[in-house]
Design a protein around this motif. Sequence first.
Motif, PDB file in Angstrom:
ATOM      1  N   LEU A 158       7.837   2.427   3.998  1.00 20.33           N
ATOM      2  CA  LEU A 158       9.178   2.710   3.473  1.00 20.33           C
ATOM      3  C   LEU A 158       9.731   1.489   2.742  1.00 20.33           C
ATOM      4  CD1 LEU A 158      11.601   4.654   3.305  1.00 20.33           C
ATOM      5  CD2 LEU A 158      12.432   3.655   5.451  1.00 20.33           C
ATOM      6  N   ALA A 159       9.521   0.313   3.327  1.00 20.57           N
ATOM      7  CA  ALA A 159       9.996  -0.916   2.687  1.00 20.57           C
ATOM      8  C   ALA A 159       9.311  -1.114   1.338  1.00 20.57           C
ATOM      9  CB  ALA A 159       9.743  -2.117   3.603  1.00 20.57           C
ATOM     10  N   GLY A 160       8.019  -0.811   1.301  1.00 17.82           N
ATOM     11  CA  GLY A 160       7.278  -0.930   0.043  1.00 17.82           C
ATOM     12  C   GLY A 160       7.839   0.002  -1.019  1.00 17.82           C
TER      13      GLY A 160
ATOM     14  N   LEU B  58       5.585  12.557   1.624  1.00 16.99           N
ATOM     15  CA  LEU B  58       4.146  12.603   1.885  1.00 16.99           C
ATOM     16  C   LEU B  58       3.610  11.235   2.308  1.00 16.99           C
ATOM     17  CD1 LEU B  58       2.865  14.793  -1.106  1.00 16.99           C
ATOM     18  CD2 LEU B  58       2.956  15.432   1.314  1.00 16.99           C
ATOM     19  N   THR B  59       4.168  10.181   1.711  1.00 18.86           N
ATOM     20  CA  THR B  59       3.633   8.837   1.950  1.00 18.86           C
ATOM     21  C   THR B  59       3.894   8.363   3.379  1.00 18.86           C
ATOM     22  OG1 THR B  59       4.030   8.296  -0.367  1.00 18.86           O
ATOM     23  CG2 THR B  59       3.644   6.457   1.123  1.00 18.86           C
TER      24      THR B  59
ATOM     25  N   MET C  88       1.205   6.934   5.977  1.00 25.52           N
ATOM     26  CA  MET C  88       1.210   5.547   6.443  1.00 25.52           C
ATOM     27  C   MET C  88       1.214   5.508   7.972  1.00 25.52           C
ATOM     28  SD  MET C  88       0.992   3.551   3.861  1.00 25.52           S
ATOM     29  CE  MET C  88       1.467   1.921   4.435  1.00 25.52           C
ATOM     30  N   GLY C  89       1.987   6.403   8.587  1.00 25.57           N
ATOM     31  CA  GLY C  89       2.010   6.475  10.055  1.00 25.57           C
ATOM     32  C   GLY C  89       0.622   6.763  10.600  1.00 25.57           C
ATOM     33  N   ALA C  90      -0.049   7.727   9.996  1.00 20.81           N
ATOM     34  CA  ALA C  90      -1.397   8.081  10.438  1.00 20.81           C
ATOM     35  C   ALA C  90      -2.337   6.893  10.255  1.00 20.81           C
ATOM     36  CB  ALA C  90      -1.903   9.285   9.646  1.00 20.81           C
TER      37      ALA C  90
ATOM     38  N   LEU D 178       0.844  -1.203   0.000  1.00 17.98           N
ATOM     39  CA  LEU D 178       0.000   0.000   0.000  1.00 17.98           C
ATOM     40  C   LEU D 178       0.878   1.252   0.000  1.00 17.98           C
ATOM     41  CD1 LEU D 178      -2.878   1.193   0.203  1.00 17.98           C
ATOM     42  CD2 LEU D 178      -2.585   1.224   2.681  1.00 17.98           C
ATOM     43  N   GLY D 179       1.939   1.217   0.817  1.00 23.33           N
ATOM     44  CA  GLY D 179       2.864   2.350   0.844  1.00 23.33           C
ATOM     45  C   GLY D 179       3.444   2.615  -0.537  1.00 23.33           C
TER      46      GLY D 179
END
Lengths: 246, 308
Positions: free
Chosen positions: B203-205, B64-65, B69-71, B42-43
């Motif tokens: 981040l991995a994505g 921005l991503t 993702m954190g949120a 998804l990220g």
Amino acid sequence: MSANSSEPILRAVGVNKSYGALKVLHGVDFHVLQGEAVGIVGPNGAGKTTLFGALAGSFPITSGTIHLQGADLGGTSAAERCRMGLARTYQVPRPFLGMTVFENVYVSAMSGMGANSARATQKAAEVLEMSGMMPLANRPTAALGLLDRKRLEVARALATGPSVILLDEIGGGLTEAELTELVDLIRALQSGGMTVVWIEHILHALLRVVTRLVCMAEGRVLAQGDPREVMAHPEVQAAYLGSSPE
Amino acid sequence: MLEAIVQGVLLGGYYAVLAAGLSLMFGVVRFINLAHGDMAVLGAMIALWFVQGAGLHVAIAIALTLPLMGALGWLMQRMIFERALRGGFLIPILTTIGLGAALQNGMFGLFGSDTKSLGAYIGNLSWASWEIPGGIFIGQLPGYMFLTAILVLGAVHVLLTRTAFGRAVRATATDSEAAALCGVDARRVHRGAAAIAVALAGLAGIFLAMRAQVTPFAGPMLLIFAFEAVVIGGIGSLRGTLIGGIALGLAQSLGAMISPQFSLLAGHCVFLAVLAYRLMSGAAAGRGGWRATITALVFHKSMLRGKS
């Protein structure tokens, strides 16, 4: 401050706690006045620690009410109660392993008082000084012996800045000299205005601190009042000796 | 040979970032997020949309991503995981399986089933390389990724060990009940940890989308890699996760020397060997029972729980 205020700082009314069919607390009424030191005694399985758990919010009670400084604690979490000024120690110390002594106390000061980092550091240092643990501040807690773990347990509770502290058998396993140190610490806390509730089997230590004694047995309050009168109470003696006096 | 080792180590940084979130969630929230791989995808998809759909620069898309993702992690902990955790052992597992399926098909619906890549948007970075003495070429992209991985994991490590939030996280991971009595609000700590974990997955994505391609259904494979790195390195320790990631990367890279098909298999073999060793040492510890064995397995090198 002394025990002259008439309004209880902590009051539990009709507290029941059941685990399924097992009833552990039967309508316990308990109160402690501002600045008072109260001892709780009773045979094993009397429900003393369960009462502490109920007061501190470790689990929901089946029925009854608990008020701290007039505020109803119903529905509040253990963390919220802590921040409202109610601290509790465990009989078997539960330090945060993998963290240093200082970090343990710092987390408490930070979360329990909602302090900023500087204030929390200061509070942690104060508490470590008071409990004589300053020389061990940077020691990992996993390396501590029993006495130091017990002291840390108290220090961590104190770091939350409580107005009421619940102490659960902190004297067990200590030598006479260590016990005297502990009694001095608790007396100092009380003379500083803190309200103390202490579960303890070591009566001579307990009686050097408390002005009122509550005896529990089988989930009920058996007797309470002047310590010596409570200990002389026939039902209390029966509960302790396991049989009715002839 | 030397080149394969270097490539393997660099690949390990990517696996470590992928695994760190999974490890953090299990170490702190006591929760196995089986949708972790899908969140990584998804990220990647969100970053791809920022680049392809909105025409933003890759760096801006990443910036921005990650907060997004954190949120999302924070929200999922609050809306879904918290409730699932109250349902016992099985419900969270079923919940995240369902969440994974929903994410896969949701992304399929939104972004289509085509393989996508950020490779075309990062200039010559995808193929540029440095030559180091000994005639070894190091790809710039893997090099930067490894560096980023070290920096990010180092930052998370500092966050956990040096800050008030980190200490609250570690206290909760050690003994959430005792932490509550010290005034630590476990729910807040859990939400914070979930936010970090999902941002790391994102981040991995993004890394994956840069170095290769992603499809909406790539998640389960990523989950397996993350699991392998975590098991090899030990859960709850970021250093262990990094070592686990590097071990997995090395195994795959060296395996590929034998035959291209052997690459993934070599990684699985290392994972199985470590697993078997842990199971045997767990059984040898005489603690008995599958629960104790799993505990011995996952907390073998636990930093969060202290000395074991």
